[in-house]
Design a protein around this motif. Structure first.
Motif, PDB file in Angstrom:
ATOM      1  N   PRO A 203     -50.214  -9.338   3.097  1.00 13.36           N
ATOM      2  CA  PRO A 203     -50.592  -8.950   1.734  1.00 13.36           C
ATOM      3  C   PRO A 203     -49.377  -8.456   0.954  1.00 13.36           C
ATOM      4  O   PRO A 203     -48.457  -7.849   1.527  1.00 13.36           O
ATOM      5  CB  PRO A 203     -51.605  -7.810   1.954  1.00 13.36           C
ATOM      6  N   ALA A 204     -49.365  -8.722  -0.339  1.00 14.87           N
ATOM      7  CA  ALA A 204     -48.211  -8.370  -1.181  1.00 14.87           C
ATOM      8  C   ALA A 204     -47.919  -6.873  -1.146  1.00 14.87           C
ATOM      9  O   ALA A 204     -46.753  -6.454  -1.152  1.00 14.87           O
ATOM     10  CB  ALA A 204     -48.474  -8.814  -2.626  1.00 14.87           C
ATOM     11  N   GLU A 205     -49.001  -6.062  -1.075  1.00 16.48           N
ATOM     12  CA  GLU A 205     -48.816  -4.607  -1.063  1.00 16.48           C
ATOM     13  C   GLU A 205     -48.091  -4.157   0.207  1.00 16.48           C
ATOM     14  O   GLU A 205     -47.243  -3.253   0.174  1.00 16.48           O
ATOM     15  CB  GLU A 205     -50.164  -3.881  -1.160  1.00 16.48           C
ATOM     16  N   VAL A 206     -48.414  -4.804   1.333  1.00 18.61           N
ATOM     17  CA  VAL A 206     -47.795  -4.457   2.611  1.00 18.61           C
ATOM     18  C   VAL A 206     -46.309  -4.826   2.591  1.00 18.61           C
ATOM     19  O   VAL A 206     -45.445  -4.044   3.025  1.00 18.61           O
ATOM     20  CB  VAL A 206     -48.508  -5.168   3.779  1.00 18.61           C
ATOM     21  N   VAL A 207     -46.004  -6.015   2.076  1.00 22.92           N
ATOM     22  CA  VAL A 207     -44.606  -6.457   1.989  1.00 22.92           C
ATOM     23  C   VAL A 207     -43.806  -5.513   1.086  1.00 22.92           C
ATOM     24  O   VAL A 207     -42.676  -5.137   1.401  1.00 22.92           O
ATOM     25  CB  VAL A 207     -44.527  -7.900   1.451  1.00 22.92           C
ATOM     26  N   ALA A 208     -44.423  -5.113  -0.028  1.00 19.20           N
ATOM     27  CA  ALA A 208     -43.747  -4.204  -0.955  1.00 19.20           C
ATOM     28  C   ALA A 208     -43.425  -2.874  -0.276  1.00 19.20           C
ATOM     29  O   ALA A 208     -42.340  -2.303  -0.478  1.00 19.20           O
ATOM     30  CB  ALA A 208     -44.611  -3.975  -2.195  1.00 19.20           C
ATOM     31  N   LYS A 209     -44.349  -2.389   0.544  1.00 18.46           N
ATOM     32  CA  LYS A 209     -44.125  -1.124   1.246  1.00 18.46           C
ATOM     33  C   LYS A 209     -42.976  -1.257   2.244  1.00 18.46           C
ATOM     34  O   LYS A 209     -42.155  -0.339   2.402  1.00 18.46           O
ATOM     35  CB  LYS A 209     -45.403  -0.693   1.978  1.00 18.46           C
ATOM     36  N   GLU A 210     -42.914  -2.391   2.932  1.00 16.34           N
ATOM     37  CA  GLU A 210     -41.834  -2.609   3.898  1.00 16.34           C
ATOM     38  C   GLU A 210     -40.480  -2.662   3.200  1.00 16.34           C
ATOM     39  O   GLU A 210     -39.481  -2.126   3.692  1.00 16.34           O
ATOM     40  CB  GLU A 210     -42.084  -3.905   4.677  1.00 16.34           C
ATOM     41  N   ARG A 211     -40.444  -3.302   2.031  1.00 17.39           N
ATOM     42  CA  ARG A 211     -39.193  -3.371   1.275  1.00 17.39           C
ATOM     43  C   ARG A 211     -38.760  -1.966   0.825  1.00 17.39           C
ATOM     44  O   ARG A 211     -37.568  -1.632   0.839  1.00 17.39           O
ATOM     45  CB  ARG A 211     -39.362  -4.282   0.057  1.00 17.39           C
ATOM     46  N   GLN A 212     -39.741  -1.173   0.412  1.00 17.82           N
ATOM     47  CA  GLN A 212     -39.438   0.196   0.001  1.00 17.82           C
ATOM     48  C   GLN A 212     -38.884   1.003   1.177  1.00 17.82           C
ATOM     49  O   GLN A 212     -37.924   1.764   1.026  1.00 17.82           O
ATOM     50  CB  GLN A 212     -40.698   0.862  -0.558  1.00 17.82           C
ATOM     51  N   LYS A 213     -39.490   0.825   2.373  1.00 21.10           N
ATOM     52  CA  LYS A 213     -38.994   1.514   3.564  1.00 21.10           C
ATOM     53  C   LYS A 213     -37.544   1.129   3.854  1.00 21.10           C
ATOM     54  O   LYS A 213     -36.720   1.981   4.208  1.00 21.10           O
ATOM     55  CB  LYS A 213     -39.855   1.148   4.780  1.00 21.10           C
ATOM     56  N   ALA A 214     -37.251  -0.175   3.707  1.00 21.84           N
ATOM     57  CA  ALA A 214     -35.888  -0.651   3.976  1.00 21.84           C
ATOM     58  C   ALA A 214     -34.896   0.008   3.017  1.00 21.84           C
ATOM     59  O   ALA A 214     -33.796   0.418   3.418  1.00 21.84           O
ATOM     60  CB  ALA A 214     -35.830  -2.170   3.844  1.00 21.84           C
ATOM     61  N   GLU A 215     -35.265   0.111   1.742  1.00 20.39           N
ATOM     62  CA  GLU A 215     -34.388   0.746   0.755  1.00 20.39           C
ATOM     63  C   GLU A 215     -34.153   2.217   1.099  1.00 20.39           C
ATOM     64  O   GLU A 215     -33.039   2.728   1.016  1.00 20.39           O
ATOM     65  CB  GLU A 215     -34.998   0.617  -0.643  1.00 20.39           C
ATOM     66  N   GLU A 216     -35.222   2.916   1.480  1.00 24.79           N
ATOM     67  CA  GLU A 216     -35.122   4.342   1.808  1.00 24.79           C
ATOM     68  C   GLU A 216     -34.256   4.565   3.045  1.00 24.79           C
ATOM     69  O   GLU A 216     -33.427   5.480   3.089  1.00 24.79           O
ATOM     70  CB  GLU A 216     -36.528   4.929   2.014  1.00 24.79           C
ATOM     71  N   LEU A 217     -34.438   3.709   4.058  1.00 25.89           N
ATOM     72  CA  LEU A 217     -33.630   3.849   5.276  1.00 25.89           C
ATOM     73  C   LEU A 217     -32.160   3.549   5.004  1.00 25.89           C
ATOM     74  O   LEU A 217     -31.266   4.161   5.610  1.00 25.89           O
ATOM     75  CB  LEU A 217     -34.172   2.913   6.360  1.00 25.89           C
ATOM     76  N   THR A 218     -31.897   2.600   4.101  1.00 23.25           N
ATOM     77  CA  THR A 218     -30.508   2.280   3.740  1.00 23.25           C
ATOM     78  C   THR A 218     -29.822   3.486   3.113  1.00 23.25           C
ATOM     79  O   THR A 218     -28.669   3.824   3.442  1.00 23.25           O
ATOM     80  CB  THR A 218     -30.471   1.083   2.760  1.00 23.25           C
ATOM     81  N   VAL A 219     -30.540   4.152   2.200  1.00 20.89           N
ATOM     82  CA  VAL A 219     -29.994   5.352   1.546  1.00 20.89           C
ATOM     83  C   VAL A 219     -29.777   6.466   2.574  1.00 20.89           C
ATOM     84  O   VAL A 219     -28.742   7.138   2.587  1.00 20.89           O
ATOM     85  CB  VAL A 219     -30.945   5.823   0.424  1.00 20.89           C
ATOM     86  N   THR A 220     -30.757   6.645   3.463  1.00 14.21           N
ATOM     87  CA  THR A 220     -30.663   7.692   4.484  1.00 14.21           C
ATOM     88  C   THR A 220     -29.474   7.443   5.407  1.00 14.21           C
ATOM     89  O   THR A 220     -28.707   8.367   5.734  1.00 14.21           O
ATOM     90  CB  THR A 220     -31.955   7.739   5.321  1.00 14.21           C
ATOM     91  N   LEU A 221     -29.301   6.193   5.843  1.00 13.17           N
ATOM     92  CA  LEU A 221     -28.202   5.840   6.746  1.00 13.17           C
ATOM     93  C   LEU A 221     -26.843   6.138   6.104  1.00 13.17           C
ATOM     94  O   LEU A 221     -25.942   6.709   6.749  1.00 13.17           O
ATOM     95  CB  LEU A 221     -28.294   4.362   7.123  1.00 13.17           C
ATOM     96  N   LYS A 222     -26.725   5.786   4.825  1.00 12.70           N
ATOM     97  CA  LYS A 222     -25.468   6.027   4.122  1.00 12.70           C
ATOM     98  C   LYS A 222     -25.160   7.528   4.074  1.00 12.70           C
ATOM     99  O   LYS A 222     -24.015   7.947   4.320  1.00 12.70           O
ATOM    100  CB  LYS A 222     -25.546   5.460   2.706  1.00 12.70           C
ATOM    101  N   ALA A 223     -26.168   8.339   3.805  1.00 11.13           N
ATOM    102  CA  ALA A 223     -25.972   9.792   3.711  1.00 11.13           C
ATOM    103  C   ALA A 223     -25.555  10.384   5.059  1.00 11.13           C
ATOM    104  O   ALA A 223     -24.648  11.234   5.134  1.00 11.13           O
ATOM    105  CB  ALA A 223     -27.250  10.459   3.215  1.00 11.13           C
ATOM    106  N   ILE A 224     -26.192   9.933   6.140  1.00 10.35           N
ATOM    107  CA  ILE A 224     -25.863  10.461   7.472  1.00 10.35           C
ATOM    108  C   ILE A 224     -24.449  10.057   7.873  1.00 10.35           C
ATOM    109  O   ILE A 224     -23.688  10.859   8.446  1.00 10.35           O
ATOM    110  CB  ILE A 224     -26.876   9.966   8.525  1.00 10.35           C
ATOM    111  N   GLU A 225     -24.099   8.816   7.565  1.00  6.53           N
ATOM    112  CA  GLU A 225     -22.748   8.347   7.902  1.00  6.53           C
ATOM    113  C   GLU A 225     -21.685   9.130   7.135  1.00  6.53           C
ATOM    114  O   GLU A 225     -20.620   9.469   7.685  1.00  6.53           O
ATOM    115  CB  GLU A 225     -22.631   6.852   7.599  1.00  6.53           C
ATOM    116  N   GLU A 226     -21.951   9.435   5.864  1.00  9.20           N
ATOM    117  CA  GLU A 226     -20.995  10.221   5.078  1.00  9.20           C
ATOM    118  C   GLU A 226     -20.856  11.625   5.658  1.00  9.20           C
ATOM    119  O   GLU A 226     -19.749  12.184   5.727  1.00  9.20           O
ATOM    120  CB  GLU A 226     -21.469  10.292   3.618  1.00  9.20           C
ATOM    121  N   GLN A 227     -21.969  12.197   6.084  1.00  9.02           N
ATOM    122  CA  GLN A 227     -21.952  13.533   6.684  1.00  9.02           C
ATOM    123  C   GLN A 227     -21.137  13.521   7.976  1.00  9.02           C
ATOM    124  O   GLN A 227     -20.338  14.433   8.253  1.00  9.02           O
ATOM    125  CB  GLN A 227     -23.391  13.975   6.960  1.00  9.02           C
TER     126      GLN A 227
END
Length: 930
Positions: free
Chosen positions: A897-921
């Motif tokens: 379902p489109a809603e499920v795919v959208a949620k997965e894409r949002q998770k990927a974006e959030e994890l990308t931001v989180t990973l960058k912050a941890i690596e900088e730290q």
């Protein structure tokens, strides 16, 4: 105050007191009136009701506090078909039908049911905190409202705007009555498209006609082709022999035909298709020469085939679907079935009986809607009525300018019986009663009169709701005071069925618009954006959200009455997944705040339990803040005429409060409930609770604080809280009343109830722009320090040194002015300035030109922190890779379902931001280690 916030212990107690004291009755000067869209007397409160009732109650409580003479008119609709069905089911369980009782005893039975069980939804309204005027509660079958209905019907009839005629209507073959478009639910279903051969009468070939309802061919009166379709130009004017019958029908041309659909040839069955009926009207001169004037009704009232001489006897008496199967077989045997295709189509079903609805030709009463629509269109064009959002104007005009006559009769027993009588010759007489008929038409007592058996469409009486509930046709004080009403709040789905008709009737019978503004809200959908429906098992009961419900009880509610075991199983599985522990008790205030903040300018809203949980926490935050204030403010100090000193934090919170008052006032004026609720949330949570209470603690606790400063802080805590409670009251009435009763004795506002207190107004002289800038700078400074602590995993209570550097003199002045607050709230043990020296290995932040350095030596175990961060990096990378692989899978993207795919894409974006912050730290701490 209790240590913990328990909404169940306060909500019903306060509502009962409010109602008992008569606080909901109109009082004040300038009238302000809202009419509740009357819910069905058979109904239960659903999320749509709860949503729109919350918005109405916000406005009512707001205007009541502003001093308006405020009326929220409440009442219920008699709901003709729905109510009759409820009582008929009861009779069926007793082995009886309404015909066994007769009309009089049956309607008496319905009145008895209403007295016992008809108040469910009004009790639920009370649970939602609806501050309606219960003393003026109305029912559409009340004597006064019935008198208004009879008056309107008679006048429209006398003016020729109501007439009786044979027309096509939506027909329910189970309930045996005409129904409105709103009571027809069309959903896509799998069906077939049958291609049939219609032989040319001259014997030179045949034309192929496609249909989804082959049984209706028995009522065909023509075959139509598009006038510009070159394939069939030479056939126009010729005739065909209708298959399985001996009738001959013409081939006609009409632009209604879509040459691209099917074969481009359309069978015309005017007695059983609304579009075909319009074609018949355009070609009436030719088609009316056929038997029955070209309108051949093939069905009985229960959708069986008629016993008509024009219909082959073998089909007569068959159910429509049995007839379909036999006709298809006969066509195939006769070599007249070209082919059969799978075909998805919209099937109209009755909302009440679930039966497939048939367009049906029958005698009904109609209103000449086009004549009534003209002034209603003009009223909106001249902005005597304003739709909010404005885009609904276009839709309103589109429907009104193409309006069809309104079928107002129903073939049931419960409702307003049509005030028309017939003599033995069929002549009709209209008045409110037989006695008035004889007086009006000068009829003798010997003339036998029979009243029409039909009742009026429920929407007829509800169209009069804005003025009939106020006493019209009498010139009552309530009518003079409150009509026209102020605003109507309703969903877009009944603009045509109710809103437009209220405008038409209001202008016709009062000469004025029924309301000045119409706020159109969207639908409440589930968290995935799906429409809530019983069949999907995603319906939420507002009272379950208020009181809570365990999983077992929730499952029982959701699967009760479902006929298909597979569907019940699917709903059970979905419910267990979404609510593994059931639904916790959130309380009414949390639900109301959620509705307010989701009311985003007419768009549909997605209701997620995560939101209501957040606003339950908001209520809890307010409760705890009030407890803190009451525990820390001495009543002898809270309000005193002795000298007070207001520090910069006090001036700041008063300034923020005034700006919030302005935001909320503007938001309510523009029906942006979401903006108002968000402004209140931000001020309460962030500015008052998170910051000002923290700023107040040093003043309250320090032995160096002067009495004037202490009094200033205490009074600010109390006065700001009291004003905030009044600001919040329209949205969250229960908790604000409970807290206000504790706080008001310490403030300058006293009284029996917060409901009767004035709504706060802006005091511009309390807005200190310098205080706002200064304290916002302090907040930014402390926030940066806390952020570094969090990132570097420094214990929150550990005192730290900081180093500062800035080329701007004003930064040093600010730090010196607020050093006490900075040290206390940021847990700083020392502040040092430096200029050209290189700071030691530090974590840094920047506020404007001011550089902040926190030497980390001794504050953290670098080796241990690096190891922790490396584990976090590995875990985050793994989770991100899994989601990225899933999103790279084409099959998953296409099938999920489109809603499920959208949620997965949002998770990927959030994890990308989180990973960058941890690596900088990690990089920062690795550099410190070196």
């Amino acid at each position: 105050m209790d240590k913990s916030y328990h909404p169940q212990e306060i909500e019903q107690r306060w509502y009962q007191l409010w109602e008992k004291k008569g606080y909901f009755s109109p009082q004040g000067d300038i009238p302000y009136c809202i009419m509740i869209p009357p819910p069905n007397v058979t109904g239960h409160l659903h999320m749509g009701h709860a949503f729109q009732d919350t918005l109405m109650d916000i406005l009512i409580r707001y205007h009541r506090m502003k001093g308006n003479n405020t009326l929220w008119q409440v009442g219920t609709d008699h709901a003709g078909i729905a109510t009759q069905m409820v009582v008929e089911r009861q009779l069926n369980k007793e082995g009886k039908t309404r015909h066994d009782l007769g009309r009089d005893y049956f309607t008496q039975r319905i009145w008895e049911w209403k007295a016992q069980s008809g108040g469910t939804i009004t009790r639920q309204l009370r649970r939602m905190g609806a501050s309606v005027d219960w003393d003026q509660e109305c029912f559409t079958m009340d004597e006064s409202l019935s008198r208004a209905v009879a008056t309107v019907f008679e006048q429209l009839f006398d003016e020729g705007l109501i007439y009786r005629g044979k027309r096509l209507v939506n027909w329910d073959p189970v309930l045996h009555t005409a129904i409105s478009d709103l009571e027809v639910l069309s959903e896509e279903e799998q069906g077939h498209l049958w291609h049939m051969r219609y032989p040319l009468t001259e014997g030179s070939g045949y034309m192929i006609v496609a249909t989804t309802r082959p049984e209706t061919m028995l009522g065909d009166v023509a075959v139509a082709v598009h006038p510009e379709d070159s394939r069939y130009q030479h056939f126009i004017g010729k005739t065909l022999t209708l298959p399985l019958t001996s009738r001959v029908i013409p081939i006609i041309e009409d632009s209604y035909v879509d040459p691209e659909f099917g074969s481009g040839c359309v069978k015309i069955t005017p007695a059983h298709d609304f579009n075909d009926y319009e074609v018949w009207q355009r070609h009436q001169d030719r088609l009316s020469t056929q038997p029955h004037g070209g309108l051949i009704n093939i069905f009985t009232v229960d959708a069986h085939i008629n016993a008509d001489l024009l219909i082959p006897e073998k089909y007569q008496g068959l159910d429509r679907f049995e007839a379909r199967r036999l006709i298809i077989a006969d066509l195939e045997n006769a070599g007249l079935l070209e082919k059969t295709e799978e075909h998805k189509l919209m099937v109209p079903r009755s909302d009440r009986s679930q039966a497939v609805v048939e367009p049906y030709l029958t005698d009904q009463w109609f209103v000449n809607a086009k004549t009534l629509a003209e002034p209603a269109i003009q009223a909106v064009k001249e902005e005597k009525i304003r739709f909010i959002p404005e885009n609904w104007n276009k839709i309103y005009f589109q429907w009104m300018e193409n309006i069809q006559d309104w079928c107002i009769s129903r073939q049931i027993w419960w409702g307003h019986r049509i005030p028309a009588w017939y003599d033995s010759q069929g002549k009709v007489y209209v008045a409110a009663s037989e006695e008035k008929v004889r007086e009006k038409y000068h009829l003798s007592g010997d003339l036998v009169l029979i009243q029409d058996e039909d009742v009026l469409d429920t929407w007829f009486s509800s169209a009069l709701w804005p003025f009939s509930t106020l006493g019209w046709p009498e010139d009552t004080e309530r009518f003079c005071s409150f009509y026209p009403t102020s605003v109507l709040i309703t969903g877009f789905d009944i603009i045509f069925f109710w809103v437009a008709r209220m405008i038409m009737m209001g202008l016709k019978f009062t000469g004025q618009v029924p309301f000045k503004e119409v706020y159109i809200h969207g639908l409440v959908r589930d968290s995935e954006g799906q429409k809530m429906s019983k069949s999907k098992g995603n319906v939420l009961d507002p009272l379950d959200l208020i009181d809570g419900i365990d999983l077992e009880s929730l499952l029982a509610k959701r699967t009760t009455g479902l006929m298909q075991p597979a569907l019940a199983k699917r709903i059970e599985k979905a419910t267990k997944k979404e609510f593994p522990q059931g639904i916790p008790a959130f309380g009414c205030d949390a639900l109301r705040f959620t509705f307010a903040i989701l009311a985003t300018g007419g768009r549909d809203i997605r209701f997620d339990l995560g939101r209501i949980e957040g606003y339950r926490n908001f209520c809890n935050k307010l409760w705890n803040a009030a407890r803190f204030v009451l525990m820390n403010v001495d009543s002898s100090v809270a309000y005193s005429e002795q000298k007070v000193a207001l520090g910069m934090p006090e001036q700041w919170i008063y300034s923020c409060l005034q700006l919030t008052i302005q935001q909320v006032t503007d938001s309510f004026a523009n029906y942006r409930f979401d903006h108002g609720a968000q402004a209140l949330y931000d001020f309460t949570w962030n500015e008052y609770c998170d910051w000002y209470l923290e700023f107040a603690k040093p003043t309250l606790n320090s032995p160096d604080t002067s009495e004037a400063q202490r009094r200033g802080t205490c009074q600010t805590l109390i006065e700001v809280l009291e004003i905030l409670l009044r600001l919040l009251h329209p949205i969250i009435p229960f908790i604000t009343e409970e807290i206000w009763q504790q706080v008001s004795p310490l403030s300058t506002h006293h009284g029996e109830t917060i409901m009767k207190q004035p709504y706060p107004t802006v005091s511009h002289n309390q807005i200190n722009q310098n205080a706002i800038e200064e304290i916002n700078w302090v907040i930014g400074f402390i926030t940066e320090i806390r952020s570094i602590r969090s990132q570097m995993n420094v214990p929150p209570n550990k005192q730290i040194p900081i180093l500062l550097k800035s080329p701007v003199t004003n930064d040093r002045i600010k730090v010196d002015s607020h050093s006490s607050l900075l040290k206390t709230l940021a847990k700083i043990d020392s502040i040092h300035w430096f200029s050209d020296k290189t700071p030691p290995p530090s974590a840094a932040a920047l506020i404007g030109n001011l550089e902040i350095f926190i030497p980390l030596a001794g504050l953290i175990d670098a080796q241990k922190e690096l190891a922790r961060l490396e584990k976090e990096i590995e875990k985050t990378r793994k989770n991100l890779a899994q989601i990225q692989n899933k999103l790279a899978n084409t099959n998953y993207i296409e099938r999920a379902p489109a809603e499920v795919v959208a949620k997965e894409r949002q998770k990927a974006e959030e994890l990308t931001v989180t990973l960058k912050a941890i690596e900088e730290q990690h990089t920062k701490i690795a550099a410190l280690k070196v």
